[in-house]
Each structure stands twice: as structure tokens, then as C-alpha cells.
Design a protein around this motif. Structure first.
Motif, PDB file in Angstrom:
ATOM      1  N   SER A  59       0.831  -1.222   0.000  1.00  0.00           N
ATOM      2  CA  SER A  59       0.000   0.000   0.000  1.00  0.00           C
ATOM      3  C   SER A  59       0.856   1.258   0.000  1.00  0.00           C
ATOM      4  O   SER A  59       0.357   2.357  -0.219  1.00  0.00           O
ATOM      5  CB  SER A  59      -0.861   0.001   1.265  1.00  0.00           C
ATOM      6  OG  SER A  59      -0.002   0.049   2.408  1.00  0.00           O
TER       7      SER A  59
ATOM      8  N   LYS B 155       2.227   2.293   2.798  1.00  0.00           N
ATOM      9  CA  LYS B 155       2.132   2.898   4.143  1.00  0.00           C
ATOM     10  C   LYS B 155       3.475   2.919   4.883  1.00  0.00           C
ATOM     11  O   LYS B 155       3.805   3.891   5.553  1.00  0.00           O
ATOM     12  CB  LYS B 155       1.094   2.152   4.997  1.00  0.00           C
ATOM     13  CG  LYS B 155      -0.334   2.445   4.581  1.00  0.00           C
ATOM     14  CD  LYS B 155      -1.308   1.659   5.445  1.00  0.00           C
ATOM     15  CE  LYS B 155      -2.745   1.859   4.983  1.00  0.00           C
ATOM     16  NZ  LYS B 155      -3.691   1.014   5.709  1.00  0.00           N
TER      17      LYS B 155
ATOM     18  N   THR C 110       0.254   4.200  -5.566  1.00  0.00           N
ATOM     19  CA  THR C 110      -0.482   4.064  -4.294  1.00  0.00           C
ATOM     20  C   THR C 110      -1.624   5.067  -4.315  1.00  0.00           C
ATOM     21  O   THR C 110      -1.635   5.985  -5.132  1.00  0.00           O
ATOM     22  CB  THR C 110       0.389   4.397  -3.061  1.00  0.00           C
ATOM     23  OG1 THR C 110       0.579   5.816  -3.008  1.00  0.00           O
ATOM     24  CG2 THR C 110       1.720   3.695  -3.054  1.00  0.00           C
TER      25      THR C 110
ATOM     26  N   LEU D 255      -2.121   6.867  -1.585  1.00  0.00           N
ATOM     27  CA  LEU D 255      -1.784   7.758  -0.465  1.00  0.00           C
ATOM     28  C   LEU D 255      -1.447   9.164  -0.973  1.00  0.00           C
ATOM     29  O   LEU D 255      -0.833   9.309  -2.034  1.00  0.00           O
ATOM     30  CB  LEU D 255      -0.585   7.203   0.310  1.00  0.00           C
ATOM     31  CG  LEU D 255      -0.752   5.788   0.866  1.00  0.00           C
ATOM     32  CD1 LEU D 255       0.533   5.331   1.547  1.00  0.00           C
ATOM     33  CD2 LEU D 255      -1.915   5.745   1.855  1.00  0.00           C
TER      34      LEU D 255
ATOM     35  N   ASP E 228      -1.846  -0.893   9.135  1.00  0.00           N
ATOM     36  CA  ASP E 228      -1.274   0.328   9.738  1.00  0.00           C
ATOM     37  C   ASP E 228      -0.161  -0.025  10.712  1.00  0.00           C
ATOM     38  O   ASP E 228       0.580   0.843  11.159  1.00  0.00           O
ATOM     39  CB  ASP E 228      -2.360   1.108  10.499  1.00  0.00           C
ATOM     40  CG  ASP E 228      -3.362   1.723   9.535  1.00  0.00           C
ATOM     41  OD1 ASP E 228      -2.965   2.022   8.399  1.00  0.00           O
ATOM     42  OD2 ASP E 228      -4.531   1.888   9.921  1.00  0.00           O
TER      43      ASP E 228
ATOM     44  N   LYS F 152       3.168   1.765  12.068  1.00  0.00           N
ATOM     45  CA  LYS F 152       4.259   1.910  11.087  1.00  0.00           C
ATOM     46  C   LYS F 152       5.052   3.201  11.313  1.00  0.00           C
ATOM     47  O   LYS F 152       6.247   3.242  11.054  1.00  0.00           O
ATOM     48  CB  LYS F 152       3.710   1.817   9.655  1.00  0.00           C
ATOM     49  CG  LYS F 152       3.441   0.363   9.267  1.00  0.00           C
ATOM     50  CD  LYS F 152       2.946   0.154   7.856  1.00  0.00           C
ATOM     51  CE  LYS F 152       2.834  -1.361   7.591  1.00  0.00           C
ATOM     52  NZ  LYS F 152       2.101  -1.716   6.395  1.00  0.00           N
TER      53      LYS F 152
END
Ligand code: PMT
Length: 400
Positions: free
Chosen positions: A214, A216, A239, A241, A362, A383
Motif C-alpha cells: 500500500s 504505508k 499508491t 496515499l 497500519d 508503522k
């Protein structure tokens, strides 16, 4: 690294501007991050938004009048200034910027600000011509000279109908800037390259080989490094994000593009952290059109992608090189083999294929393996917390 806003006492100063309503959202974001917020509103701010909203969301009375006492002290400006961990003024008008630049104290907010020793963040928001006015720009420079951080406004269409600089930055960006003000600046002077996310190796125009990364983990590393004062370049595969605040971004798709982007920038870096999940394989040839079911008569032919980390290990000139190892079994053996083969200083080995660790989650559970044979098994953690620990270890390696 725990969220630097957690349990911090922050004073939010709100001035009179159209963007005053966005200060409500900022307050909400700060409270959600675990901060304790006190609010001071200027007289003009109260013409735009009522104190009751801030009172309800902060859980404390709002300070509005210099001599209207809300607390058990006649010296409220000193008491609040002494206990503040940080101050944010958003929106900040040309008026407050001018007063702060010249040490004028004629209302609760300006009086309070003069007594503050904690970091102060000023977020200007006004009409573009006012913002570009020489007097305002000189005052902003003066704030910088006296150690007050100014977050430049964004560009776009303004409430007054003009286009240009003057928009209050996104509240998440303001919160992120505050985090940086609250962090130790132990990475100042470091130029960190982080890779994140998956790569996509196209088979035909609509299909590709990839993995569930992802981004992250890599984005958390980029955010935390930037908060601690590093200059960060994030090279990311596809991603969803958002770009981390204050980080230079290069978005790529394939492993070859990631290889090229990394090699173009490696010389200027002092630390490299490779959290990207680079595909090990790609199709030998790309089909020009979508392959029809009936056209598939033989297995897809694959070739290895360039091993970016291995090339970095061969070329490295003084940089600290950190790799990741995504494993489903034999964590130690596989990670140590990669540490040696790729000439790394540190490898972060995480178990993947679990719901709370590795891809997409996460949180992450990792073990660290060092060049000198030391190992550390870390518990499951957020993370961002893991990113903070990795960066601490990088600094230890640099100092050793
Ligand atoms: O992105 P998230 O959803 O947050 O998930 C995080 C993560 C699981 C992707 C991350 O924590 C992680 O483990 N990243 C490395 C994944 C990986 O590719 O591991 P690997 O064991 O296959 O590769 C070892 C190292 O070589 C990695 O640093 C990788 O970036 C690098 N590599 C691999 C192949 C290749 N062709 N070039 C490389 O540089």
C-alpha cells in the motif's frame, strides 16, 4: 515514533478572516491526535465564527477579552504561555503578523504571544495583493528572523474572488507542520531517499504483475524523516496515499522506472531506505493490445527485474543503506542472506501475509538485523513508530 501531537498542550490563536471557519476543523484534527487545546480569538475572529463552537470542541472556555477573566489567575497570558508546548495561529491576518513582527501587545492573542517560549507556527491567509504587499512580506521575514515559523499560504481561488497566493493550507498540512515543530530536529542536514509501494510490470495494456503493498511503511518513513528535519525524496510506486507534506515526490510505475529514478538521485543522498516491494519478475515482452482468452496458447515468459538494492549496495559511497525483507518463513536466514548479498548496513525483516503486519496494515512487526551480527526483535507497532525506530538506528550507525 508516537504522534508528536499526543498529550501536547497547544494554544490555537484564531484571527478574523474568511478562513476562520477552517480553524474549527484544525481544532478537531488536533484534538483527534490527542492534543489538549486552548483557544484565543481576536475580536474580528468573533465576527466570523462564534467562540461557543471552539469551546465545545476544545472542552475549555475560549479567551476573548483581555480583562474578562475565565481562569483563577489575573495573569492568564503568562499562565497559558508557560504551559504551552506549541502555539499555532490560523488563520493569521496581516494585522496580527504586523503586530507580532513589532512586539505590539494590545489584545489577548498578541499579549500572550509575547510571553510564549514554545515554538510558534503562523499560518497567513488573506487576499493575494495584501499577502504580496511589501509591508506584509517584510513583516513575515521579520517573524522568520525572530524564530517564528511561517507556513506559506496555498495558491488558488480566494474568497475575495482573486486568484493567487493567500489560501489557508489544508488543516492536515498545518497539523503536520506542528508535529515537525514538536520533534527533535536530529536529521537536519541528512538527505534521505525512501522508496515505497509496489511496482507494476505490464503484461498488456490492461494487466500487470504486482503485489499488495500500500506504500504505508515507506510513506511513514518519509513523513517521520521530514518531521525530524531531513530533506526527503520519496520514490513511490502506484499508491492511493497523498504526497507527504514537505517531501519531494517522484511517482513511478515499473521497476525499471524506479531503478532509473533511484540511480538519478543516489549521489546526492546520505541515507537510503528501500521499503518498496519491487516486483522480482516482469514479462519478457509487452503485448500491444489486450490479450484475448483464446490467444493464450503458451505460458507467459518472465525475466528478472533489475535488483535496485543490490546495485545500490555495489555502488554505495558512504551512504547508510537500509533494506527491507518481506518474508513468509525463515525470517532470519532469508533476511541475513539479503543483508550480505546486497551489502546493507541494516535490514528490516517483516513477516507478510498477516492481517496486522506487512502489506496494507497500519501496524508492522519487524526484526532488525545488522551488519555486525546484532539482531533486535521488535513488537507489533504502528508503522510510524517503526519508522522512528529505524531512523534512530540509522543515526546510531552513522555515529558508530
Ligand atoms: O507498503 P505496505 O503495505 O506498508 O507494506 C510494507 C512492506 C511489507 C511492503 C514493507 O514493509 C517491505 O517489506 N518492503 C520490502 C518488500 C520486498 O520487496 O521485499 P524483498 O524481500 O522481496 O526485497 C528485499 C529488498 O530488496 C527490499 O528492500 C526491496 O525494496 C529490494 N528490491 C527487491 C527486488 C528488486 N528487484 N529490487 C529491489 O531493490
Amino acid at each position: 515514533m508516537p504522534d508528536p501531537l499526543k498529550d501536547k498542550k497547544i494554544v490555537l490563536g484564531v484571527c478574523g478572516g474568511i478562513a476562520a471557519y477552517k480553524a474549527v476543523d484544525l481544532l478537531r484534527v488536533l484534538v483527534k491526535s490527542g492534543s489538549h487545546i486552548r483557544v484565543i480569538m481576536t475580536r474580528s475572529a468573533r465576527a466570523f465564527v462564534g467562540p461557543l463552537t471552539f469551546e465545545a470542541l476544545s472542552g475549555h472556555p475560549v479567551w476573548t477579552h483581555m480583562f474578562g477573566r475565565q481562569e483563577n489567575t489575573p495573569l492568564q497570558h503568562i499562565a497559558w504561555a508557560d504551559e504551552a508546548d506549541a502555539v499555532v495561529i490560523a488563520p493569521a491576518t496581516a494585522n496580527i503578523i504586523g503586530k507580532m513582527a513589532h512586539g505590539i501587545a494590545d489584545d489577548p492573542l498578541t499579549t500572550f504571544v509575547l510571553a510564549v517560549r514554545a515554538p510558534i507556527l503562523v499560518c497567513p491567509s488573506m487576499n493575494v495583493h495584501m499577502y504580496e504587499n511589501r509591508a506584509v512580506q517584510d513583516n513575515i521575514k521579520r517573524l522568520d528572523q525572530i524564530g517564528i515559523k511561517v507556513l506559506p499560504p496555498g495558491t488558488g481561488s480566494l474568497a475575495c474572488g482573486h486568484e493567487g497566493r493567500g489560501r489557508l493550507p489544508d488543516v492536515e498540512a498545518i497539523a503536520e507542520e506542528l508535529r515537525s515543530l514538536l520533534c527533535p530536529q536530529d536529521l537536519v542536514g541528512e538527505r534521505i531517499l525512501v522508496t515505497a509501494g509496489p511496482t507494476q510490470e505490464p503484461i498488456d495494456p490492461v494487466r500487470f504483475i504486482s503485489n499488495p503493498s500500500s506504500g504505508k511503511m515507506g510513506y511513514a518513513l518519509a513523513r517521520v524523516a521530514r518531521r525530524r528535519g531531513a530533506q526527503v525524496l520519496l520514490i513511490s510506486g502506484p499508491t492511493v496515499l497523498p504526497d507527504p507534506q514537505g517531501v519531494s515526490m517522484i511517482r513511478v510505475s515499473t521497476s525499471q522506472e524506479m531503478f532509473n529514478a533511484v540511480m538519478d538521485h543516489v549521489e546526492q543522498t546520505t541515507i537510503i531506505v528501500k521499503a518498496a516491494a519491487v516486483s522480482d519478475w516482469r514479462p519478457v515482452s509487452l503485448f500491444e493490445h489486450k490479450i484475448k482468452k483464446e490467444e493464450v496458447t503458451q505460458p507467459l515468459r518472465l525475466e528478472q527485474t533489475p535488483d535496485i538494492l543490490k546495485v545500490l549496495g555495489e555502488k554505495k559511497k558512504g551512504q547508510v543503506l537500509v533494506g527491507f525483507a518481506a518474508e513468509t518463513q525463515n525470517l532470519r536466514e532469508n533476511a541475513c542472506a539479503k543483508l550480505t548479498a546486497k551489502n546493507l548496513d541494516l535490514i528490516v525483516a517483516n513477516l507478510v501475509g498477516q492481517t496486522d503486519s506487512g502489506f496494507g496494515s497500519d501496524t508492522n512487526q519487524a526484526s532488525l538485523f545488522y551488519r555486525d551480527g546484532r539482531t533486535e526483535a521488535l513488537p507489533l507497532m504502528d508503522k510510524e513508530d517503526l519508522a522512528g525506530i529505524i531512523l534512530d538506528k540509522v543515526l546510531e550507525i552513522k555515529k558508530a
